[in-house]
Every structure is written in C-alpha cells, then in structure tokens.
Design a protein around this motif. Structure first.
Motif, PDB file in Angstrom:
ATOM      1  N   VAL A  13       0.851  -1.195   0.000  1.00 35.24           N
ATOM      2  CA  VAL A  13       0.000   0.000   0.000  1.00 35.24           C
ATOM      3  C   VAL A  13       0.878   1.233   0.000  1.00 35.24           C
ATOM      4  CG1 VAL A  13      -1.703   1.301   1.309  1.00 35.24           C
ATOM      5  CG2 VAL A  13      -1.887  -1.183   1.175  1.00 35.24           C
ATOM      6  N   GLY A  14       0.573   2.178  -0.896  1.00 37.49           N
ATOM      7  CA  GLY A  14       1.335   3.409  -0.980  1.00 37.49           C
ATOM      8  C   GLY A  14       0.894   4.454   0.030  1.00 37.49           C
ATOM      9  N   GLU A  15       1.690   5.491   0.129  1.00 42.94           N
ATOM     10  CA  GLU A  15       1.407   6.585   1.057  1.00 42.94           C
ATOM     11  C   GLU A  15       0.056   7.220   0.756  1.00 42.94           C
ATOM     12  OE1 GLU A  15       3.304  10.967   2.253  1.00 42.94           O
ATOM     13  OE2 GLU A  15       4.369   9.595   0.882  1.00 42.94           O
ATOM     14  N   GLY A  16      -0.716   7.475   1.813  1.00 42.57           N
ATOM     15  CA  GLY A  16      -1.992   8.164   1.670  1.00 42.57           C
ATOM     16  C   GLY A  16      -3.174   7.267   1.390  1.00 42.57           C
ATOM     17  N   VAL A  17      -2.954   5.970   1.243  1.00 39.49           N
ATOM     18  CA  VAL A  17      -4.056   5.041   0.980  1.00 39.49           C
ATOM     19  C   VAL A  17      -4.617   4.544   2.312  1.00 39.49           C
ATOM     20  CG1 VAL A  17      -4.723   2.811  -0.007  1.00 39.49           C
ATOM     21  CG2 VAL A  17      -3.140   4.317  -1.247  1.00 39.49           C
ATOM     22  N   SER A  18      -5.915   4.780   2.525  1.00 40.66           N
ATOM     23  CA  SER A  18      -6.540   4.373   3.784  1.00 40.66           C
ATOM     24  C   SER A  18      -7.639   3.342   3.588  1.00 40.66           C
ATOM     25  CB  SER A  18      -7.122   5.602   4.500  1.00 40.66           C
ATOM     26  OG  SER A  18      -8.076   6.259   3.672  1.00 40.66           O
ATOM     27  N   GLN A  19      -8.153   3.202   2.354  1.00 39.05           N
ATOM     28  CA  GLN A  19      -9.304   2.312   2.145  1.00 39.05           C
ATOM     29  C   GLN A  19      -8.922   0.848   1.987  1.00 39.05           C
ATOM     30  OE1 GLN A  19      -7.985   4.505  -0.041  1.00 39.05           O
ATOM     31  NE2 GLN A  19      -8.987   4.384  -2.060  1.00 39.05           N
ATOM     32  N   PHE A  20      -7.613   0.563   1.778  1.00 41.02           N
ATOM     33  CA  PHE A  20      -7.167  -0.814   1.615  1.00 41.02           C
ATOM     34  C   PHE A  20      -5.954  -1.082   2.499  1.00 41.02           C
ATOM     35  CE2 PHE A  20      -9.010   0.048  -2.702  1.00 41.02           C
ATOM     36  CZ  PHE A  20     -10.102  -0.805  -2.585  1.00 41.02           C
ATOM     37  N   ALA A  21      -5.805  -2.366   2.871  1.00 36.07           N
ATOM     38  CA  ALA A  21      -4.644  -2.806   3.642  1.00 36.07           C
ATOM     39  C   ALA A  21      -4.107  -4.077   3.011  1.00 36.07           C
ATOM     40  CB  ALA A  21      -5.039  -3.057   5.097  1.00 36.07           C
ATOM     41  N   VAL A  22      -2.851  -4.397   3.308  1.00 37.43           N
ATOM     42  CA  VAL A  22      -2.244  -5.623   2.807  1.00 37.43           C
ATOM     43  C   VAL A  22      -3.100  -6.821   3.227  1.00 37.43           C
ATOM     44  CG1 VAL A  22      -0.237  -7.143   2.988  1.00 37.43           C
ATOM     45  CG2 VAL A  22       0.077  -4.677   2.764  1.00 37.43           C
ATOM     46  N   GLY A  23      -3.385  -7.699   2.273  1.00 37.62           N
ATOM     47  CA  GLY A  23      -4.213  -8.875   2.531  1.00 37.62           C
ATOM     48  C   GLY A  23      -5.654  -8.728   2.096  1.00 37.62           C
ATOM     49  N   ASP A  24      -6.105  -7.498   1.802  1.00 37.76           N
ATOM     50  CA  ASP A  24      -7.484  -7.297   1.344  1.00 37.76           C
ATOM     51  C   ASP A  24      -7.693  -7.935  -0.025  1.00 37.76           C
ATOM     52  OD1 ASP A  24      -8.143  -5.872   3.598  1.00 37.76           O
ATOM     53  OD2 ASP A  24      -8.100  -3.893   2.630  1.00 37.76           O
ATOM     54  N   ARG A  25      -8.871  -8.516  -0.220  1.00 39.60           N
ATOM     55  CA  ARG A  25      -9.248  -9.053  -1.525  1.00 39.60           C
ATOM     56  C   ARG A  25      -9.975  -7.957  -2.293  1.00 39.60           C
ATOM     57  NH1 ARG A  25     -11.854 -14.733  -1.597  1.00 39.60           N
ATOM     58  NH2 ARG A  25     -13.708 -13.525  -1.091  1.00 39.60           N
ATOM     59  N   VAL A  26      -9.485  -7.658  -3.486  1.00 38.11           N
ATOM     60  CA  VAL A  26     -10.002  -6.508  -4.222  1.00 38.11           C
ATOM     61  C   VAL A  26     -10.419  -6.892  -5.639  1.00 38.11           C
ATOM     62  CG1 VAL A  26      -8.718  -4.790  -2.900  1.00 38.11           C
ATOM     63  CG2 VAL A  26      -7.655  -5.835  -4.920  1.00 38.11           C
ATOM     64  N   LEU A  27     -11.231  -6.015  -6.209  1.00 37.40           N
ATOM     65  CA  LEU A  27     -11.810  -6.199  -7.534  1.00 37.40           C
ATOM     66  C   LEU A  27     -11.592  -4.921  -8.332  1.00 37.40           C
ATOM     67  CD1 LEU A  27     -13.589  -8.212  -9.168  1.00 37.40           C
ATOM     68  CD2 LEU A  27     -15.592  -7.062  -8.179  1.00 37.40           C
ATOM     69  N   SER A  28     -11.269  -5.067  -9.604  1.00 40.92           N
ATOM     70  CA  SER A  28     -10.964  -3.898 -10.427  1.00 40.92           C
ATOM     71  C   SER A  28     -12.217  -3.124 -10.797  1.00 40.92           C
ATOM     72  CB  SER A  28     -10.259  -4.349 -11.716  1.00 40.92           C
ATOM     73  OG  SER A  28     -11.122  -5.165 -12.491  1.00 40.92           O
ATOM     74  N   HIS A  29     -12.019  -1.893 -11.256  1.00 35.90           N
ATOM     75  CA  HIS A  29     -13.065  -1.071 -11.870  1.00 35.90           C
ATOM     76  C   HIS A  29     -12.774  -0.951 -13.359  1.00 35.90           C
ATOM     77  CE1 HIS A  29     -15.248   0.214  -8.343  1.00 35.90           C
ATOM     78  NE2 HIS A  29     -14.173   0.733  -7.777  1.00 35.90           N
ATOM     79  N   PHE A  30     -13.791  -1.140 -14.189  1.00 38.02           N
ATOM     80  CA  PHE A  30     -13.617  -0.964 -15.629  1.00 38.02           C
ATOM     81  C   PHE A  30     -13.306   0.493 -15.952  1.00 38.02           C
ATOM     82  CE2 PHE A  30     -14.975  -0.463 -20.040  1.00 38.02           C
ATOM     83  CZ  PHE A  30     -14.489  -1.612 -20.636  1.00 38.02           C
ATOM     84  N   PHE A  31     -13.989   1.418 -15.274  1.00 40.17           N
ATOM     85  CA  PHE A  31     -13.752   2.853 -15.443  1.00 40.17           C
ATOM     86  C   PHE A  31     -13.215   3.434 -14.125  1.00 40.17           C
ATOM     87  CE2 PHE A  31     -17.332   2.507 -18.651  1.00 40.17           C
ATOM     88  CZ  PHE A  31     -16.527   2.688 -19.770  1.00 40.17           C
ATOM     89  N   PRO A  32     -11.915   3.459 -13.931  1.00 35.78           N
ATOM     90  CA  PRO A  32     -11.355   3.942 -12.673  1.00 35.78           C
ATOM     91  C   PRO A  32     -11.682   5.409 -12.362  1.00 35.78           C
ATOM     92  CG  PRO A  32      -9.718   2.677 -13.896  1.00 35.78           C
ATOM     93  CD  PRO A  32     -10.877   2.886 -14.815  1.00 35.78           C
ATOM     94  N   GLN A  33     -12.001   6.197 -13.396  1.00 35.36           N
ATOM     95  CA  GLN A  33     -12.267   7.624 -13.180  1.00 35.36           C
ATOM     96  C   GLN A  33     -13.745   7.917 -12.915  1.00 35.36           C
ATOM     97  OE1 GLN A  33      -9.450   9.205 -12.923  1.00 35.36           O
ATOM     98  NE2 GLN A  33      -8.363   7.437 -13.769  1.00 35.36           N
ATOM     99  N   TRP A  34     -14.623   6.907 -13.098  1.00 31.76           N
ATOM    100  CA  TRP A  34     -16.064   7.140 -12.969  1.00 31.76           C
ATOM    101  C   TRP A  34     -16.517   6.675 -11.597  1.00 31.76           C
ATOM    102  CZ3 TRP A  34     -20.331   4.630 -16.560  1.00 31.76           C
ATOM    103  CH2 TRP A  34     -21.564   5.229 -16.280  1.00 31.76           C
ATOM    104  N   GLN A  35     -16.544   7.608 -10.656  1.00 31.74           N
ATOM    105  CA  GLN A  35     -16.910   7.250  -9.294  1.00 31.74           C
ATOM    106  C   GLN A  35     -18.421   7.241  -9.089  1.00 31.74           C
ATOM    107  OE1 GLN A  35     -14.720   9.511  -6.360  1.00 31.74           O
ATOM    108  NE2 GLN A  35     -12.772   9.171  -7.382  1.00 31.74           N
ATOM    109  N   ASP A  36     -19.106   8.269  -9.574  1.00 31.47           N
ATOM    110  CA  ASP A  36     -20.550   8.384  -9.352  1.00 31.47           C
ATOM    111  C   ASP A  36     -21.111   9.308 -10.415  1.00 31.47           C
ATOM    112  OD1 ASP A  36     -23.027   8.018  -8.210  1.00 31.47           O
ATOM    113  OD2 ASP A  36     -22.467   8.730  -6.223  1.00 31.47           O
TER     114      ASP A  36
END
Length: 335
Positions: A70-93
């Motif tokens: 995990v890089g500096e400033g990242v709070s929503q994920f931690a080492v060991g978390d299972r994650v899934l990609s976003h098709f559109f990383p820039q489209w939040q809402d």
C-alpha cells in the motif's frame, strides 16, 4: 512474475509472455497480486487490434486479487485485502462523461493479464465475500453492464418481462439479476441445449431464433401481446429490428453489444409508435459496482463460469470465445 503482452500489429498470435518485476506503489497506489481475470468482447477486439492500443500493452480489463503493498496516503485498503478492479477507474458516481470513461485497463493503460499490477487505489473496490477470485473477476464488465441495464437505467417491477439474447456473460447476468427482482425472463439462442440450461437458470420463455427468425412476433405472442419491458440487446445491427418488434409499449432496449455488426437500420416508426427507447450502455460507475456487490452478497448470486485457463493459454481462451460455444464466462487464473 509474468505478464502477457500484445505486440503490434495485434492478433491472437501476437500475445507473448514476458517476465516482470512487481512495482512498488507510489502515493495513492496499491500493489495487487492478480489471481484471476475474465474474457469480454471488449478484450477480444483490443487483442485483434480493432480498438487501437500501444505496442506491448498488457490486455484484460477484469481483475481480482490480493493487496500486497500500500502506498502513502491510501486508507481504504490494507495488505491482505481481496479486491476487484473497476472498468472505469475515473467514474466514481453520477452520469457518464468523456473524462470519466477514460483509463480503461487493458486498453488505455496496462491491464490484468499479469501476476502483479500496481495502480491507483481508486481503480479497485472490495471483492464480494461470497465469491472466489475467478467468480469475482466476471463481475466488473459483464456483471456491471447487466446490473446497470436492469437496476439503473430502467424502472422494472416484479412481474415485468426481460428478454436476454444468447448465453454470454452479460445475458446470463441479466437473467440472474432479473430473477432476483421477480421479473419474468425470455431467452433467445440458436442452441436448444443452451436454451435448456437458460431454462434451468429461470428463463420461462425459450426461443430458438434459427427455428423462429421472426422471434419478435413470437415474443409478443407468448407474452399475450405485451412484449418485453426490457430487451438486453447484445447482437447489434443483426438483431435490433426484432428487438424493436419484441419490446413493449413504453419499454426499453438496452444497447450493449455489437456481435452482429456495428451499424444497421432501426425501424424507427415502430419504435416511436410504441413510445419505446433505445439506451446505450457501457458498463457502469464505482457506485453502481458497490450496489451490485451488495446485491451479489445478499442473494448469494454465483456467476456462471464456462471454463478456466492459465495465463499462458490466454490465446486459447480467446479462440474458445471465438467459437461461441461457451455458456457463461471464460476465466483466466494466474498460477
């Protein structure tokens, strides 16, 4: 570690494995050990060169894995978390815009045909707790496209009719989502064997379009003249005329795929006479994905997987996709 790269001028025989070194995450980034990906028509046209991309691109838009740094400033994920990609990383809402639809993995930037990726943290969400990595990796393009068609862009109610075409990933997800909300499903296919399997998943009206080329009339007949409140249109120019015939008054045709061609005639008079609409859909936002994941967990929905291939056999997986014999999603699992 390894990654599959695509050499110019593209094509299945231009996919080549290469050795890679995991990249340490910078500020706002995470490093992910990729466990699985899945094939979409979008990935296929990228690999064939129909969607131009850079020489040496790592393809594949879908990815599921485990956070390894995990890089500096990242709070929503931690080492060991299972994650899934976003098709559109820039489209939040919100709604789609040109800017929000940029940065697609495997197309605009390197994708998930790799043992390890390092990307901005906003390129990922949490993974559904009830799925394995291959199952989860089917959701980010096909699953989310179907979710948006049924749950976001239309206002379906229990008892409404939903028509799905064929047995690819989007169509089967649309069938599954429709059944979870109490809708009735019509399925079309050229294979009686596949229609039987679609029936087992909950489709109650089954139409072989080879035996019944004017299947739009058959839909009207079998629904008592009502038609389909939503048509999940994946065929494109070769099927849209029948979709217009099949759609109900004030219904919607979600235009998702172009499997039969990129352009063609639309019977506009019948479309506006029915006060129906055609709505183009390209996947969905991060908000949509969060809602879909919650629904997948609440209903213990299990994606339908046709087959699983190792990364080294990515070209063979695409060749299997070309045959159109698959039922559900074709997955890639990293060794």
């Amino acid at each position: 570690m390894q990654a599959m790269t695509l050499k110019a001028p593209c094509g299945l025989d231009q996919l080549t494995l290469k050795e890679i070194e995991p990249q340490a995450p910078g500020p706002g980034e995470i490093q992910v050990e990729v466990k699985a990906s899945s094939l979409n028509f979008h990935d296929y046209v990228v690999v064939l060169g129909l969607l131009p991309t850079e020489d040496g691109r790592i393809p594949m838009s879908d990815g599921a894995g485990v956070v390894t740094a995990v890089g500096e400033g990242v709070s929503q994920f931690a080492v060991g978390d299972r994650v899934l990609s976003h098709f559109f990383p820039q489209w939040q809402d919100g709604g789609p815009t040109f800017e929000r639809l940029q940065g697609v993995p495997g197309d605009n930037v390197d994708g998930f045909a790799a043992d390890s990726v390092t990307m901005p943290a906003n390129a990922f969400s949490r993974m559904p707790a009830n799925l394995d990595f291959a199952e989860a990796a089917t959701l980010t393009c096909a699953g989310l496209t179907a979710w948006r068609a049924l749950m976001v862009e239309t206002h379906l109610r229990p008892g409404d009719w939903v028509l799905v075409q064929g047995s690819g990933g989007v169509s089967i997800f649309a069938l599954q989502f429709a059944r979870t909300m109490g809708c009735r499903v019509i399925a079309t296919s050229s294979s009686d064997a596949k229609l039987a399997r679609l029936g087992e998943l909950g489709a109650e009206v089954l139409i072989n379009y080879k035996d019944t080329p004017d299947w739009g009339d058959k839909v009207l007949e079998l629904t008592g003249g009502h038609g389909a409140d939503l048509v999940v249109e994946v065929g494109g120019s070769g099927t849209v005329a029948q979709s217009v015939r099949a759609v109900a008054f004030d219904g919607c045709i979600s235009m998702i795929g172009v499997l039969t061609g990129f352009s063609g005639e639309v019977p506009t008079a019948e479309l506006f006479q029915k006060n129906a609409r055609i709505h183009g859909i390209t996947v969905g936002s991060q908000r949509h994905q969060a809602d879909m994941i919650a629904a997948v967990e609440a209903n213990d929905l299990r994606p339908v997987i046709d087959s699983r291939y190792p990364l080294a056999q990515l070209a063979d997986a695409f060749r299997h996709q070309e045959t159109q014999q698959h039922f559900g999603k074709i997955c890639i699992e990293m060794q």
